[in-house]
Design a protein around this motif. Structure first.
Motif, PDB file in Angstrom:
ATOM      1  N   LYS A  10       0.793  -1.324  -0.094  1.00  0.00           N
ATOM      2  CA  LYS A  10      -0.075  -0.118  -0.098  1.00  0.00           C
ATOM      3  C   LYS A  10       1.019   1.323   0.055  1.00  0.00           C
ATOM      4  CE  LYS A  10      -4.209  -1.860   1.969  1.00  0.00           C
ATOM      5  NZ  LYS A  10      -5.248  -1.762   3.205  1.00  0.00           N
ATOM      6  N   THR A  11       0.181   2.501  -0.257  1.00  0.00           N
ATOM      7  CA  THR A  11       0.941   3.626  -0.497  1.00  0.00           C
ATOM      8  C   THR A  11       0.464   4.874   0.587  1.00  0.00           C
ATOM      9  OG1 THR A  11       1.492   3.270  -2.913  1.00  0.00           O
ATOM     10  CG2 THR A  11       1.770   5.436  -2.185  1.00  0.00           C
ATOM     11  N   ALA A  12       1.225   5.450   1.170  1.00  0.00           N
ATOM     12  CA  ALA A  12       0.945   6.536   1.965  1.00  0.00           C
ATOM     13  C   ALA A  12       1.586   7.743   1.441  1.00  0.00           C
ATOM     14  CB  ALA A  12       1.436   6.483   3.249  1.00  0.00           C
ATOM     15  N   LEU A  13       0.963   8.891   1.206  1.00  0.00           N
ATOM     16  CA  LEU A  13       1.080  10.319   0.814  1.00  0.00           C
ATOM     17  C   LEU A  13       1.378  11.084   1.694  1.00  0.00           C
ATOM     18  CD1 LEU A  13       0.060  12.203  -2.457  1.00  0.00           C
ATOM     19  CD2 LEU A  13       0.531  13.255  -0.485  1.00  0.00           C
ATOM     20  N   ILE A  14       2.465  11.830   1.884  1.00  0.00           N
ATOM     21  CA  ILE A  14       2.767  12.578   3.125  1.00  0.00           C
ATOM     22  C   ILE A  14       3.107  13.939   2.895  1.00  0.00           C
ATOM     23  CG2 ILE A  14       3.928  12.743   5.276  1.00  0.00           C
ATOM     24  CD1 ILE A  14       4.660   9.816   5.062  1.00  0.00           C
ATOM     25  N   ASP A  89      -3.358   4.985  -0.662  1.00  0.00           N
ATOM     26  CA  ASP A  89      -4.273   4.488   0.486  1.00  0.00           C
ATOM     27  C   ASP A  89      -4.179   5.349   1.748  1.00  0.00           C
ATOM     28  OD1 ASP A  89      -4.552   1.526  -0.662  1.00  0.00           O
ATOM     29  OD2 ASP A  89      -2.281   1.845  -0.969  1.00  0.00           O
ATOM     30  N   ILE A  90      -3.389   5.828   2.123  1.00  0.00           N
ATOM     31  CA  ILE A  90      -3.347   6.832   3.012  1.00  0.00           C
ATOM     32  C   ILE A  90      -2.712   8.218   2.605  1.00  0.00           C
ATOM     33  CG2 ILE A  90      -2.466   7.375   5.633  1.00  0.00           C
ATOM     34  CD1 ILE A  90      -2.398   4.355   5.839  1.00  0.00           C
ATOM     35  N   LEU A  91      -3.473   9.069   3.293  1.00  0.00           N
ATOM     36  CA  LEU A  91      -3.316  10.678   2.903  1.00  0.00           C
ATOM     37  C   LEU A  91      -3.028  11.163   4.373  1.00  0.00           C
ATOM     38  CD1 LEU A  91      -2.801  13.259   1.225  1.00  0.00           C
ATOM     39  CD2 LEU A  91      -5.429  13.592   1.492  1.00  0.00           C
ATOM     40  N   VAL A  92      -1.601  11.929   4.431  1.00  0.00           N
ATOM     41  CA  VAL A  92      -1.355  12.635   5.564  1.00  0.00           C
ATOM     42  C   VAL A  92      -0.967  14.095   5.145  1.00  0.00           C
ATOM     43  CG1 VAL A  92       0.435  12.835   7.275  1.00  0.00           C
ATOM     44  CG2 VAL A  92      -0.164  10.508   6.805  1.00  0.00           C
ATOM     45  N   ASN A  93      -2.045  14.931   5.655  1.00  0.00           N
ATOM     46  CA  ASN A  93      -1.976  16.407   5.379  1.00  0.00           C
ATOM     47  C   ASN A  93      -1.295  16.886   6.617  1.00  0.00           C
ATOM     48  OD1 ASN A  93      -3.427  16.678   2.958  1.00  0.00           O
ATOM     49  ND2 ASN A  93      -5.200  15.754   3.994  1.00  0.00           N
TER      50      ASN A  93
END
Length: 363
Positions: A10-14, A89-93
């Protein structure tokens, strides 16, 4: 981890991933095998992190260099992600900035306009774009960086606190809208944290910088809460959580004055500093009593009929114990606590005594 296994991860965008809380979160994701999309202004730093995470954890990193305070930056990030056929899959603002000073006479409008664009507009649009995809898949998580300042007026950082209040309210509204889905949104409300934030905001001489939380601890608490799908997380110990309760109980005018003193330069009169610490100590002590009371009420409501009868029978003893605790706290505060840490220690004793008295009452 093999390349084939890595491609299926899975992928996390930070955002704001080059330092501080964002960097610490990126490490946690990488350690758990998430591929990463790192967004910040420094290409060199992001490339360095990508190499580090590949060497240490075998995860792939996509770097997007972007100044998120600019118009259409959020849409451009989204478009680049889609062009690369990446599912987030996960967005971190996490990206955010502050400004310091009196709003009327000391702060700069251009900086404040940029701050509002980054903290509010970019965060909102990134959330909207990626959230729509998550809802269509019925899977995904978002972490929005608010602040403990999101629930308190904060003189000398008025615009920053206002943007964080927006993020907190926005996040809680989305949680309700998404309650029938498998998508979760979590608000992160850290206290003042040891990052480059205060340096960039021009607030390195503010009193609040004397007691900073560890970014590693903040990121770990945030990560755990995000993975559980919690609605919010206030990292750190009892003092930070008591501050939330105090924010809900204290009149806004009083709270603003307390925060004002906490944000003032360190070279103000020592008597004012002691007064400020005493006020915070009172607030934390009161909040701790409220927390303890809530715990007792919850336990009582969940008790069976027999236990409730025992509880009512010994309620007088509980009241007596609570009165003694209150007296102890009052005497300690009136004698003058050296710092807020002492208040936190006292608050912990309040909770411990309340728990002990309740346990004895229902046994």
């Amino acid at each position: 981890m093999t390349n084939q296994e890595n491609k299926s991860a899975k992928t996390a965008l930070i955002t704001g991933a080059s330092s501080g809380i964002g960097y610490e979160l990126a490490k946690l994701f990488a350690k758990d095998g998430y591929n990463l999309v790192l967004v910040a202004r420094s290409t060199e730093k992001l490339n360095e992190l990508g190499g580090q995470f590949w060497d240490e954890y075998g995860v792939e990193t996509v770097v997007i260099t972007k100044d998120l305070s600019k118009e259409d930056a959020a849409r451009d990030v989204y478009n680049q992600v889609k062009e690369k056929n990446i599912t987030v899959d996960i967005l971190v603002n996490d990206a955010g900035v502050g400004t310091y000073g009196l709003f009327a006479t000391e702060t700069d409008w251009e900086k404040e306009k940029s701050l509002i664009h980054l903290n509010v507009l970019t965060t909102t649009l990134l959330t909207k774009l990626f959230l729509k995809d998550m809802v269509e898949r019925n899977e995904g998580k978002i972490l929005n960086l608010a602040s403990i300042a999101s629930i308190t007026p904060t003189p000398l950082m008025a615009v920053y606190a206002a943007t964080k209040a927006y993020i907190y309210n926005f996040t809680q509204s989305l949680i309700n809208e998404l309650k029938d889905t498998n998508v979760s949104v979590t608000a992160l409300l850290p206290n003042a944290t040891d990052t480059d934030f205060f340096n960039k905001a021009g607030a390195t001489n503010a009193k609040v910088t004397d007691n900073l939380d560890d970014a590693v601890v903040v990121a770990k608490d945030a990560y755990n809460a995000l993975m559980k799908g919690a609605s919010k997380v206030i990292p750190g110990g009892l003092g930070n959580k008591a501050q939330e309760i105090m924010a809900y109980l204290t009149p806004q005018e009083t709270l603003a004055q307390m925060m004002r003193k906490n944000m003032e330069p360190k070279n103000t009169a020592q008597t004012e500093e002691k007064s400020n610490k005493a006020a915070w100590a009172w607030g934390i002590g009161i909040a701790a009593v409220v927390i303890a009371g809530a715990a007792v009420a919850l336990a009582y409501n969940n008790s069976n009929v027999v236990d409730k009868a025992r509880y009512r029978y010994k309620a007088g003893k509980l009241k007596s114990g609570a009165d003694d605790v209150y007296t102890d706290v009052k005497d300690a505060l009136l004698s003058g606590l050296d710092n807020v840490k002492d208040a936190v220690a006292t608050a912990k004793e309040v909770v411990a005594k309340a728990r002990e008295t309740f346990t004895e009452a229902v046994s």
